[in-house]
Design an enzyme around this catalytic site. Sequence first.
Site, PDB file in Angstrom:
ATOM      1  N   ARG A 138       2.121  -4.296  -3.422  1.00 16.18           N
ATOM      2  CA  ARG A 138       3.343  -3.496  -3.631  1.00 16.18           C
ATOM      3  C   ARG A 138       4.161  -4.126  -4.751  1.00 16.18           C
ATOM      4  O   ARG A 138       5.156  -4.808  -4.531  1.00 16.18           O
ATOM      5  CB  ARG A 138       4.160  -3.417  -2.345  1.00 16.18           C
ATOM      6  CG  ARG A 138       3.392  -2.999  -1.120  1.00 16.18           C
ATOM      7  CD  ARG A 138       2.662  -1.679  -1.245  1.00 16.18           C
ATOM      8  NE  ARG A 138       3.547  -0.538  -1.225  1.00 16.18           N
ATOM      9  CZ  ARG A 138       3.974   0.062  -0.109  1.00 16.18           C
ATOM     10  NH1 ARG A 138       3.622  -0.402   1.061  1.00 16.18           N
ATOM     11  NH2 ARG A 138       4.750   1.134  -0.175  1.00 16.18           N
TER      12      ARG A 138
ATOM     13  N   GLN B 190       3.065   0.841  -8.869  1.00 13.74           N
ATOM     14  CA  GLN B 190       3.741   2.011  -8.315  1.00 13.74           C
ATOM     15  C   GLN B 190       3.025   3.323  -8.625  1.00 13.74           C
ATOM     16  O   GLN B 190       2.950   4.215  -7.775  1.00 13.74           O
ATOM     17  CB  GLN B 190       5.179   2.073  -8.822  1.00 13.74           C
ATOM     18  CG  GLN B 190       6.079   1.034  -8.171  1.00 13.74           C
ATOM     19  CD  GLN B 190       7.497   1.083  -8.704  1.00 13.74           C
ATOM     20  OE1 GLN B 190       7.804   1.786  -9.662  1.00 13.74           O
ATOM     21  NE2 GLN B 190       8.379   0.324  -8.085  1.00 13.74           N
TER      22      GLN B 190
ATOM     23  N   ASP C   2       0.186   3.779  -6.104  1.00 11.66           N
ATOM     24  CA  ASP C   2       0.519   3.473  -4.714  1.00 11.66           C
ATOM     25  C   ASP C   2       0.326   4.705  -3.822  1.00 11.66           C
ATOM     26  O   ASP C   2       1.232   5.526  -3.655  1.00 11.66           O
ATOM     27  CB  ASP C   2       1.962   2.973  -4.646  1.00 11.66           C
ATOM     28  CG  ASP C   2       2.336   2.447  -3.269  1.00 11.66           C
ATOM     29  OD1 ASP C   2       1.559   2.646  -2.322  1.00 11.66           O
ATOM     30  OD2 ASP C   2       3.416   1.830  -3.152  1.00 11.66           O
TER      31      ASP C   2
ATOM     32  N   SER D 231       2.783   5.071  -0.690  1.00  5.08           N
ATOM     33  CA  SER D 231       4.117   5.604  -0.961  1.00  5.08           C
ATOM     34  C   SER D 231       4.076   7.098  -1.255  1.00  5.08           C
ATOM     35  O   SER D 231       4.898   7.872  -0.751  1.00  5.08           O
ATOM     36  CB  SER D 231       4.755   4.862  -2.133  1.00  5.08           C
ATOM     37  OG  SER D 231       5.050   3.526  -1.776  1.00  5.08           O
TER      38      SER D 231
ATOM     39  N   TYR E 229       6.987  -5.209   4.085  1.00  3.26           N
ATOM     40  CA  TYR E 229       6.879  -4.616   5.406  1.00  3.26           C
ATOM     41  C   TYR E 229       7.694  -5.425   6.408  1.00  3.26           C
ATOM     42  O   TYR E 229       8.042  -6.578   6.175  1.00  3.26           O
ATOM     43  CB  TYR E 229       5.412  -4.598   5.865  1.00  3.26           C
ATOM     44  CG  TYR E 229       4.509  -3.759   5.004  1.00  3.26           C
ATOM     45  CD1 TYR E 229       4.497  -2.376   5.120  1.00  3.26           C
ATOM     46  CD2 TYR E 229       3.658  -4.355   4.068  1.00  3.26           C
ATOM     47  CE1 TYR E 229       3.655  -1.603   4.333  1.00  3.26           C
ATOM     48  CE2 TYR E 229       2.816  -3.584   3.274  1.00  3.26           C
ATOM     49  CZ  TYR E 229       2.823  -2.212   3.416  1.00  3.26           C
ATOM     50  OH  TYR E 229       1.994  -1.461   2.640  1.00  3.26           O
TER      51      TYR E 229
END
Length: 373
Positions: free
Chosen positions: A121, A126, A129, A132, A226
């Site tokens: 992450r 991004q 990902d 997400s 997390y």
Amino acid sequence: MRIGIVKERRDHERRVAATPETVKRYKAMGLEPLVERGAGIAAAIGDEAYEGAGARLVEGPEEALACGILLKVQRPTDDEMASLRSGQLLIGMLDPYMNREQVEAYAEKGLTAFAMELLPRTTRAQAMDVLSSQANLAGYRAMIEAMAAYSRVLPMMMTAAGTVTPAKVFVIGAGVAGLQAIATAKRMGAVVTATDVRPAAKEEIESLGAKFVGFIPKDAATAGGYARPLTPEEQAEQARIVAEHLKSQDIVVTTAQIPGRKAPRIVTAAMVAAMKPGSVILDMAAESGGNVEGSRPGETVEIGGVRIIGARNLPSKLAPAASILYAKNLLNFVQLLVSKDGKLAIPFDDELVKGTLLTHDGKIVHPNFRPAS
């Protein structure tokens, strides 16, 4: 180098791993896309759209499964595994923590297998990902389904006959899915509260106009962002706060999950029994053990007048949008692995490659899954 896209054959899966837009991009990279006929129908993408983008349509999955690069949404079925061969690249959401025996099978087959949900992450990751992109849609769909099951209205309504008070919505877990659920409920006019144990959560919740409920333990987040497992004392305090708050809520959406572990039990049977008749709980973690006692994946049960919805594969219920995002995630990842002339050039020292690579050259290479020596 051929790149294969097949129709997903696991139950309740409607997404597809490539779209006409990404097919065009693969062609421009020097790859030859092969798409099984009907692969995108459930995601509202017709065969002619793939063909128009430059893909070669093939009858049945066999030829696409034999491509040097195979793109999948979910892990291969047993029949698909039987068709795979040594040296292929397998890229998809392979759910390795819950299917360790299949990780061993990838190694035995000689596959170079990448599990996209293991992507680090980081800012650079991004655009790739998948967690997400899919969780964002899942949070939206979760709130829509909870609203549909709720027998009253969400916003305040002032009429000549009187005023209808707004619904109270409580979101447990403010990750990507939870934040989207909060935003959706706010747009619909509900009074929204939320909780999470990660330090960044309070500010994120309040930025969407919701009220934070609960407490944040020290060092509650892991390096990957997390929530870590709570200590027994922390669990007791969080449970006390949640139990008291649930009594007044109309809709509850739970989103708490920990990669590689069973979902934490947050809402007990006693908490459900204390809620108002007509309340609705949607458990987004039902497939991974459930946040709510009594929830069942893919089913709606009623206990003491409270409806409990066990969510199953929510992104698949928004397959057209979910496929667009997922396919773009995969495209961005494949670009790491292929040179400008369309040949494989896997940068094995790249942090994103190392983070997702499960098996290579007949061995399990990911440190989380390697057999103990």
